[in-house]
Write a protein that holds these residues in place. Structure first.
Motif, PDB file in Angstrom:
ATOM      1  N   LYS A   1       4.509  17.764  -0.644  1.00 18.15           N
ATOM      2  CA  LYS A   1       3.106  18.044  -0.331  1.00 18.15           C
ATOM      3  C   LYS A   1       2.296  18.243  -1.599  1.00 18.15           C
ATOM      4  CE  LYS A   1       3.080  19.987   4.329  1.00 18.15           C
ATOM      5  NZ  LYS A   1       2.918  21.220   5.154  1.00 18.15           N
ATOM      6  N   GLY A   2       1.142  17.610  -1.643  1.00 24.38           N
ATOM      7  CA  GLY A   2       0.257  17.720  -2.790  1.00 24.38           C
ATOM      8  C   GLY A   2       0.585  16.734  -3.905  1.00 24.38           C
ATOM      9  N   ARG A   3       1.741  16.076  -3.821  1.00 21.31           N
ATOM     10  CA  ARG A   3       2.135  15.107  -4.858  1.00 21.31           C
ATOM     11  C   ARG A   3       2.232  13.686  -4.319  1.00 21.31           C
ATOM     12  NH1 ARG A   3       7.031  15.355  -7.089  1.00 21.31           N
ATOM     13  NH2 ARG A   3       8.032  16.298  -5.283  1.00 21.31           N
ATOM     14  N   PHE A   4       2.672  13.540  -3.091  1.00 16.26           N
ATOM     15  CA  PHE A   4       2.844  12.220  -2.476  1.00 16.26           C
ATOM     16  C   PHE A   4       1.748  11.978  -1.459  1.00 16.26           C
ATOM     17  CE2 PHE A   4       7.757  11.655  -2.981  1.00 16.26           C
ATOM     18  CZ  PHE A   4       7.647  11.971  -4.326  1.00 16.26           C
ATOM     19  N   SER A   5       1.409  10.709  -1.284  1.00 12.82           N
ATOM     20  CA  SER A   5       0.395  10.336  -0.302  1.00 12.82           C
ATOM     21  C   SER A   5       0.803   9.036   0.376  1.00 12.82           C
ATOM     22  CB  SER A   5      -0.962  10.177  -0.993  1.00 12.82           C
ATOM     23  OG  SER A   5      -1.937   9.748  -0.066  1.00 12.82           O
ATOM     24  N   ILE A   6       0.833   9.048   1.700  1.00 17.41           N
ATOM     25  CA  ILE A   6       1.165   7.856   2.472  1.00 17.41           C
ATOM     26  C   ILE A   6      -0.118   7.225   2.981  1.00 17.41           C
ATOM     27  CG2 ILE A   6       1.428   9.121   4.652  1.00 17.41           C
ATOM     28  CD1 ILE A   6       3.766   7.252   5.346  1.00 17.41           C
ATOM     29  N   SER A   7      -0.138   5.918   2.996  1.00 20.31           N
ATOM     30  CA  SER A   7      -1.311   5.205   3.512  1.00 20.31           C
ATOM     31  C   SER A   7      -0.863   3.886   4.132  1.00 20.31           C
ATOM     32  CB  SER A   7      -2.339   4.952   2.402  1.00 20.31           C
ATOM     33  OG  SER A   7      -1.776   4.135   1.384  1.00 20.31           O
ATOM     34  N   ARG A   8      -1.753   3.284   4.870  1.00 14.68           N
ATOM     35  CA  ARG A   8      -1.432   2.018   5.520  1.00 14.68           C
ATOM     36  C   ARG A   8      -2.608   1.072   5.398  1.00 14.68           C
ATOM     37  NH1 ARG A   8       0.518   3.692  10.985  1.00 14.68           N
ATOM     38  NH2 ARG A   8       0.532   1.466  11.466  1.00 14.68           N
ATOM     39  N   ASP A   9      -2.321  -0.201   5.238  1.00 17.05           N
ATOM     40  CA  ASP A   9      -3.332  -1.245   5.227  1.00 17.05           C
ATOM     41  C   ASP A   9      -2.943  -2.220   6.326  1.00 17.05           C
ATOM     42  OD1 ASP A   9      -4.942  -3.488   4.775  1.00 17.05           O
ATOM     43  OD2 ASP A   9      -4.931  -3.196   2.619  1.00 17.05           O
ATOM     44  N   ASN A  10      -3.563  -2.058   7.473  1.00 19.13           N
ATOM     45  CA  ASN A  10      -3.189  -2.888   8.617  1.00 19.13           C
ATOM     46  C   ASN A  10      -3.491  -4.367   8.372  1.00 19.13           C
ATOM     47  OD1 ASN A  10      -2.255  -0.657   9.998  1.00 19.13           O
ATOM     48  ND2 ASN A  10      -4.095  -0.427  11.263  1.00 19.13           N
ATOM     49  N   ALA A  11      -4.521  -4.646   7.593  1.00 21.83           N
ATOM     50  CA  ALA A  11      -4.868  -6.045   7.313  1.00 21.83           C
ATOM     51  C   ALA A  11      -3.769  -6.732   6.508  1.00 21.83           C
ATOM     52  CB  ALA A  11      -6.193  -6.117   6.569  1.00 21.83           C
ATOM     53  N   LYS A  12      -3.099  -5.955   5.660  1.00 22.08           N
ATOM     54  CA  LYS A  12      -2.020  -6.502   4.834  1.00 22.08           C
ATOM     55  C   LYS A  12      -0.648  -6.224   5.438  1.00 22.08           C
ATOM     56  CE  LYS A  12      -4.496  -6.219   0.427  1.00 22.08           C
ATOM     57  NZ  LYS A  12      -4.478  -5.671  -0.968  1.00 22.08           N
ATOM     58  N   ASN A  13      -0.632  -5.524   6.573  1.00 23.26           N
ATOM     59  CA  ASN A  13       0.635  -5.157   7.210  1.00 23.26           C
ATOM     60  C   ASN A  13       1.577  -4.451   6.242  1.00 23.26           C
ATOM     61  OD1 ASN A  13       0.504  -5.804   9.989  1.00 23.26           O
ATOM     62  ND2 ASN A  13       2.497  -6.777   9.901  1.00 23.26           N
TER      63      ASN A  13
END
Length: 128
Positions: A65-77
């Protein structure tokens, strides 16, 4: 069937950053909740983070927590894991995982058996 392929691992010094990517095929990313796990030598697989398909809400293990970040780009799958301020204890093989029947929520540790699809893993090594 969802196919997953991780990339972006490597050898870095403590304090550095890395961004892992997980390319998803076989199914639209927008229909799958996704997660990241890691496994260090001699240790059990540990849930790191997950992201919800509906509203993009996220969950993190206390250790990141505070160091890692998850994200998603649905256009790029593609799903990403941005890792900052890396520590030696972050050294592990990192796996992305997904499941269309999973709901990512902050209701306890991520459970590997809840995820039906897995990538092959990418090695992250942090030198101190």
């Amino acid at each position: 069937q969802v196919q997953l392929a991780e990339s972006g691992g490597g050898l870095v010094q403590a304090g550095a950053s890395l961004r892992l990517a997980c390319a998803v095929s076989g199914r639209a990313l927008s229909t799958v909740d996704m997660g990241w796990f890691r496994q260090a030598p001699g240790k059990e697989r540990e849930g790191v983070s997950c992201i919800n398909r509906s509203d993009g809400s996220t969950v993190y293990a206390e250790s990141v927590k505070g160091r890692f970040s998850i994200s998603r780009d649905n256009a790029k799958n593609t799903v990403y894991l941005q890792m900052n301020s890396l520590k030696a204890e972050d050294t592990a093989v990192y796996y992305c995982a997904g499941d269309p029947d999973l709901y990512c929520a902050d209701d306890g540790p991520l459970v590997a058996s809840d995820f039906g699809s897995w990538g092959q893993g990418t090695q992250v090594t942090v030198s101190s």
